[in-house]
Scaffold this active site. Structure first.
Site, mmCIF file in Angstrom:
data_model
loop_
_atom_site.group_PDB
_atom_site.id
_atom_site.type_symbol
_atom_site.label_atom_id
_atom_site.label_comp_id
_atom_site.label_asym_id
_atom_site.label_seq_id
_atom_site.Cartn_x
_atom_site.Cartn_y
_atom_site.Cartn_z
ATOM 1 N N SER A 25 -23.419 -48.176 22.138
ATOM 2 C CA SER A 25 -23.632 -49.508 22.702
ATOM 3 C C SER A 25 -22.392 -50.389 22.617
ATOM 4 O O SER A 25 -21.515 -50.200 21.770
ATOM 5 C CB SER A 25 -24.775 -50.203 21.962
ATOM 6 O OG SER A 25 -24.426 -50.393 20.600
ATOM 7 N N SER A 44 -38.464 -73.850 13.059
ATOM 8 C CA SER A 44 -37.154 -74.069 13.669
ATOM 9 C C SER A 44 -36.135 -74.244 12.552
ATOM 10 O O SER A 44 -36.388 -74.944 11.567
ATOM 11 C CB SER A 44 -37.175 -75.320 14.555
ATOM 12 O OG SER A 44 -35.889 -75.575 15.087
ATOM 13 N N ASN A 76 -17.221 -50.866 18.246
ATOM 14 C CA ASN A 76 -16.731 -50.950 16.870
ATOM 15 C C ASN A 76 -16.044 -49.665 16.412
ATOM 16 O O ASN A 76 -14.969 -49.701 15.794
ATOM 17 C CB ASN A 76 -17.889 -51.257 15.912
ATOM 18 C CG ASN A 76 -18.488 -52.623 16.127
ATOM 19 O OD1 ASN A 76 -17.888 -53.487 16.765
ATOM 20 N ND2 ASN A 76 -19.679 -52.836 15.604
ATOM 21 N N ASP A 120 -19.606 -48.468 11.046
ATOM 22 C CA ASP A 120 -18.833 -48.076 12.229
ATOM 23 C C ASP A 120 -17.360 -47.853 11.871
ATOM 24 O O ASP A 120 -16.703 -46.963 12.420
ATOM 25 C CB ASP A 120 -18.947 -49.139 13.320
ATOM 26 C CG ASP A 120 -20.356 -49.233 13.888
ATOM 27 O OD1 ASP A 120 -21.079 -48.215 13.859
ATOM 28 O OD2 ASP A 120 -20.737 -50.316 14.369
#
Length: 310
Positions: free
Chosen positions: A8, A36, A52, A251
Site C-alpha cells: 500500500s 469529540s 515505507n 517497514d
C-alpha cells in the site's frame, strides 16, 4: 537487480489528544457513544508499507521498485518520491478513488483510535507484477485480491518473495494463509502476527519455518528471531539514540532485510542490518523522516555490532 515491493501507499493523518480517552468515554454509555476530541497537534505523513519499505531500501542504496494503486490525490506523495529519486514506474493511479488514508488519534497513554479508508488500495489486483530485472519481491499489506494475485504471480515466475502479511493477516482464512506460506520463500511477521498465523493455519512456528527458507519474527525491543535451516538466530535489538515514534519501524526492518538479501549477506548480517534500520527509524517522528546514507550506516553498524558490514 531490484526488489519489487507490492503493498500500500497511504497518507497518515496523526492527531494527538492532550488527555485520556478513558476520561471521556463512559463504559455504561458506549451504546450511545457520541464524543469529540480537541486535537491541537496534527501532522500528515507519507506512509503505506510499499512506500515505507521502498524508502528504507532506497536509503541504503538498494534498487527499490514499490508497486501499488493510488488515487487522484497522490500528487503530493508523487512529488516527494520524485525528490527522493524513488522509482514510480509501478505506481498506478485509479481515477475517481482516493489514496488509502489512515486517521489516527492518540491520547497521552498512547492509546489509539484509527479510521482507515482503503480507497485505491482495493484495486491492487488490477496490476500484474513486473519480472524484468526483479531479483526479489514482497507481498505486504494491500488489497486482499491483490495480495493473493501477486503471491501466485511471484511463485509462477520463480521469483523469491517475502510474505509480509502485517495488519492484512486477518483478511485471510487458514487455507489461504497456508497457500501463501507454500508459495513464499520467506515469511516476515511480528510476534503477535506469528501467534495469529499459527492459530489460523494450525501450523506451529517450527512447521512454518520448515516450509520456507527463513521465518523472521520481530519482537520489538527484544530484537528478532530468524528461523533458518532448523536453527534459531537471535538478532539483537540495535540501540536507538531516542524513542521518538515506533510508526514504520517494522517497514524499516523489512527494508534492511531486503537490502541484505539483495546483497547476498548471511542471515546474521541481514538481521542486524534490519535491526539497525528499525533503530534509526524510531529516532524520528513519522515513517519517512529519518535520514542516513550507506557510508554513515556502515560506520554505525560497525560501532553497534563490533563487526564490519563488508
Amino acid at each position: 537487480m531490484s526488489a519489487l515491493i507490492c503493498g500500500s501507499f497511504a497518507y497518515d493523518t496523526i492527531m494527538v489528544y492532550p488527555g485520556y480517552f478513558k476520561n471521556e468515554i463512559l463504559p455504561d454509555k458506549v451504546h450511545i457513544l457520541n464524543v469529540s476530541f480537541l486535537v491541537p497537534q496534527l501532522r500528515r505523513e507519507f506512509g503505506g508499507c510499499a512506500g515505507n519499505i521502498a524508502y528504507n531500501l532506497h536509503l541504503l542504496g538498494g534498487d527499490a521498485r514499490p508497486m501499488g494503486a493510488v488515487g487522484k490525490d497522490f500528487d503530493t506523495y508523487a512529488a516527494w518520491m520524485d525528490r527522493l529519486g524513488l522509482n514510480r514506474e509501478h505506481v498506478k493511479t485509479i481515477e475517481g478513488a482516493y489514496t488509502a488514508q489512515a486517521y489516527i488519534t492518540t491520547d497521552l497513554d498512547d492509546n489509539q483510535i484509527t479510521a482507515f479508508h482503503p480507497g485505491a488500495m482495493s484495486f491492487s489486483h488490477t496490476q500484474d507484477i513486473a519480472t524484468a530485472g526483479v531479483k526479489i519481491g514482497t507481498v505486504s499489506p494491500d488489497g486482499r485480491e491483490g495480495m493473493l494475485l501477486h503471491a501466485r504471480q511471484f511463485a509462477e515466475a520463480g521469483i523469491p518473495f517475502v510474505f509480509d502479511p502485517g495488519q492484512g493477516l486477518p483478511m485471510f482464512s487458514g487455507d489461504e494463509l497456508r497457500a501463501f506460506i507454500e508459495q513464499a520463500t520467506y515469511v516476515a511477521v511480528n510476534d503477535y502476527e506469528a501467534e495469529l498465523l499459527t492459530e489460523r493455519t494450525g501450523l506451529s512456528t517450527k512447521q512454518i519455518a520448515e516450509r520456507v527458507e527463513a521465518l523472521v519474527v520481530t519482537r520489538g525491543g527484544k530484537g528478532s528471531h530468524i528461523f533458518n535451516k532448523g536453527k534459531v538466530l537471535e538478532i539483537p535489538c540495535a540501540k536507538a539514540e531516542s524513542l521518538a515514534d515506533p510508526t514504520g519501524c517494522g517497514d524499516a526492518y523489512r527494508g534492511g532485510l531486503l537490502y541484505g538479501l539483495l546483497q547476498g549477506k548471511d542471515w546474521e548480517t541481514t538481521g542486524r542490518i534490519a535491526s539497525l534500520m528499525g533503530a534509526i527509524k524510531i529516532e524520528r517522528v513519522g515513517p519517512q523522516n529519518h535520514r542516513i546514507d550507506l557510508e554513515a550506516f556502515r560506520e554505525r553498524y560497525k560501532d553497534e555490532f563490533r563487526r564490519s558490514l563488508d
